[in-house]
Enzyme design. Structure first.
Site, PDB file in Angstrom:
ATOM      1  N   ASP A  10       0.870  -1.189   0.000  1.00 34.64           N
ATOM      2  CA  ASP A  10       0.000   0.000   0.000  1.00 34.64           C
ATOM      3  C   ASP A  10       0.904   1.235   0.000  1.00 34.64           C
ATOM      4  OD1 ASP A  10      -2.366   1.547   0.114  1.00 34.64           O
ATOM      5  OD2 ASP A  10      -2.327   1.633   2.292  1.00 34.64           O
ATOM      6  N   SER A  11       0.256   2.403  -0.023  1.00 38.97           N
ATOM      7  CA  SER A  11       1.023   3.659   0.051  1.00 38.97           C
ATOM      8  C   SER A  11       1.361   4.010   1.494  1.00 38.97           C
ATOM      9  CB  SER A  11       0.174   4.792  -0.524  1.00 38.97           C
ATOM     10  OG  SER A  11      -1.020   4.905   0.241  1.00 38.97           O
ATOM     11  N   TYR A  42      -1.195   8.204  -2.716  1.00 38.83           N
ATOM     12  CA  TYR A  42      -1.401   7.641  -4.047  1.00 38.83           C
ATOM     13  C   TYR A  42      -2.641   8.229  -4.731  1.00 38.83           C
ATOM     14  CZ  TYR A  42       2.146   3.937  -4.438  1.00 38.83           C
ATOM     15  OH  TYR A  42       3.310   3.239  -4.608  1.00 38.83           O
ATOM     16  N   GLY A  43      -3.585   8.675  -3.916  1.00 38.85           N
ATOM     17  CA  GLY A  43      -4.831   9.221  -4.469  1.00 38.85           C
ATOM     18  C   GLY A  43      -4.633  10.512  -5.227  1.00 38.85           C
ATOM     19  N   CYS A  74      -4.516  -1.699  -1.888  1.00 33.11           N
ATOM     20  CA  CYS A  74      -4.729  -0.276  -2.157  1.00 33.11           C
ATOM     21  C   CYS A  74      -5.692  -0.195  -3.337  1.00 33.11           C
ATOM     22  CB  CYS A  74      -3.391   0.371  -2.516  1.00 33.11           C
ATOM     23  SG  CYS A  74      -3.525   2.071  -3.074  1.00 33.11           S
ATOM     24  N   ASN A  75      -6.842   0.395  -3.116  1.00 30.84           N
ATOM     25  CA  ASN A  75      -7.824   0.515  -4.204  1.00 30.84           C
ATOM     26  C   ASN A  75      -7.287   1.388  -5.330  1.00 30.84           C
ATOM     27  OD1 ASN A  75     -10.801  -0.384  -3.066  1.00 30.84           O
ATOM     28  ND2 ASN A  75      -9.440   0.310  -1.458  1.00 30.84           N
ATOM     29  N   THR A  76      -6.633   2.487  -4.939  1.00 32.38           N
ATOM     30  CA  THR A  76      -6.146   3.449  -5.924  1.00 32.38           C
ATOM     31  C   THR A  76      -5.165   2.783  -6.888  1.00 32.38           C
ATOM     32  OG1 THR A  76      -6.303   5.091  -4.163  1.00 32.38           O
ATOM     33  CG2 THR A  76      -5.127   5.747  -6.140  1.00 32.38           C
ATOM     34  N   GLU A 151      -3.730   7.852   8.829  1.00 31.18           N
ATOM     35  CA  GLU A 151      -2.286   7.826   9.103  1.00 31.18           C
ATOM     36  C   GLU A 151      -2.006   8.398  10.493  1.00 31.18           C
ATOM     37  OE1 GLU A 151       0.419   6.766   7.251  1.00 31.18           O
ATOM     38  OE2 GLU A 151      -0.808   6.014   5.599  1.00 31.18           O
ATOM     39  N   CYS A 182     -11.308   2.789   0.147  1.00 32.19           N
ATOM     40  CA  CYS A 182      -9.877   3.034   0.322  1.00 32.19           C
ATOM     41  C   CYS A 182      -9.502   2.223   1.546  1.00 32.19           C
ATOM     42  CB  CYS A 182      -9.621   4.518   0.559  1.00 32.19           C
ATOM     43  SG  CYS A 182      -7.962   4.887   1.190  1.00 32.19           S
ATOM     44  N   THR A 183      -8.399   1.501   1.469  1.00 31.50           N
ATOM     45  CA  THR A 183      -8.063   0.581   2.568  1.00 31.50           C
ATOM     46  C   THR A 183      -7.704   1.309   3.869  1.00 31.50           C
ATOM     47  OG1 THR A 183      -5.806   0.459   1.717  1.00 31.50           O
ATOM     48  CG2 THR A 183      -7.349  -1.292   1.055  1.00 31.50           C
ATOM     49  N   HIS A 184      -7.445   2.609   3.776  1.00 36.31           N
ATOM     50  CA  HIS A 184      -7.195   3.367   5.007  1.00 36.31           C
ATOM     51  C   HIS A 184      -8.483   3.499   5.846  1.00 36.31           C
ATOM     52  CE1 HIS A 184      -3.360   4.612   3.257  1.00 36.31           C
ATOM     53  NE2 HIS A 184      -3.054   5.249   4.375  1.00 36.31           N
TER      54      HIS A 184
END
Ligand code: DGL
Length: 263
Positions: A10-11, A42-43, A74-76, A151, A182-184
């Site tokens: 992921d980012s 990344y978005g 990561c979806n993005t 984050e 979004c995985t966040h």
């Protein structure tokens, strides 16, 4: 059977929400959690940079570790890099896309898609909505601030619910199901639920991804002992100590630095 080596990418910390689901099913395998914080968020990246960085970092890790499966948590990134990675690698590559289909099946009002600015604007996402929610109203919300809040939360910062309410304002009272695209965002699930209301169902793709990974790997390892859990970042992260504390709660050892090597 030996342990599988699972690479999760992921980012930032978002992939941990996916890791958690996979680990629940496969607790005895080895995990390599790699995040590209040098290029985060990344978005807001162009597609070409996203594809290039993701492919290079993953290939670089595979040069060093005997990885059995790659999970783009990561979806993005998944909306654009999967075909490229799959053409380069001979091991399974699993991606994550917004759970529009299950959301549409349970919604009787309108679906909210909360994702990054890139994901909500991608053709991939429009196609998902056209194919799986053709009759539904889908309200799109792209937010980088929400990514930042996740984050921050993982570094021990408190979440300001008034700010969260402002970010989610366009969805409040408008939807009965929200896709955490979004995985966040599953890392903020409780807070998002508080703001949107208990009657709004939140759906994400974490458990579906875990099911897919477990299926592709077979039963997994049957060792008694837990596997090795290592975390790698492409640049020194902010509040590294605080982040290490959070990673420890997921059973990861302290972050190792893994810069992208030049060509
Ligand atoms: N976690 C990522 C996703 O699922 C991206 C967050 C970001 O770096 O913008 O889309």
């Amino acid at each position: 059977m030996g342990r599988n080596n699972i690479l999760i990418f992921d980012s930032g910390v978002g992939g941990l929400s996916v890791f958690k689901e996979i680990y629940r099913r496969l607790p005895h395998d080895n995990y390599f959690y790699l995040f590209d914080n040098e290029a985060y968020p990344y978005g807001e990246l162009s597609q070409s940079i996203l594809i290039e960085r993701t492919c290079r970092l993953i290939n670089q890790m595979m040069d060093e570790q005997p990885i059995d499966i790659v999970v783009i948590a990561c979806n993005t990134a998944s909306t654009v890099v999967l075909p490229h990675l799959r053409s380069q690698l001979s091991i399974p590559v699993v991606g994550v896309v917004p759970a529009i289909k299950p959301a549409s099946l349970i919604s009787t009002k309108a679906v909210g898609l909360i994702a990054t600015p890139a994901t909500v604007s991608r053709q991939y996402t429009r196609d998902l909505i056209r194919d799986f929610a053709p009759e539904k109203e889908v309200v799109l919300l792209g937010s980088t601030r929400l990514v930042e809040m996740a984050e921050e939360k993982l570094r021990g910062f408190p979440i300001d619910l008034t700010e969260l309410q402002q970010v989610l304002n366009s969805l409040i009272g408008q939807i009965d199901v929200a896709v955490l695209g979004c995985t966040h965002f599953p890392l903020l699930k409780q807070e998002i639920s508080t703001v949107l209301g208990d009657d709004v169902v939140l759906v994400d793709s974490g458990s579906a991804i875990a099911k897919r990974v477990a299926y592709l790997l077979g039963e997994g390892s049957i060792q008694q002992e837990k596997g090795e859990l290592r975390a790698f970042c492409s640049a020194p992260p902010f509040e590294e100590e605080a982040l290490n504390q959070s990673l420890k709660t997921f059973s990861f050892s302290p972050i190792e630095h893994f810069p992208l090597r030049g060509v």
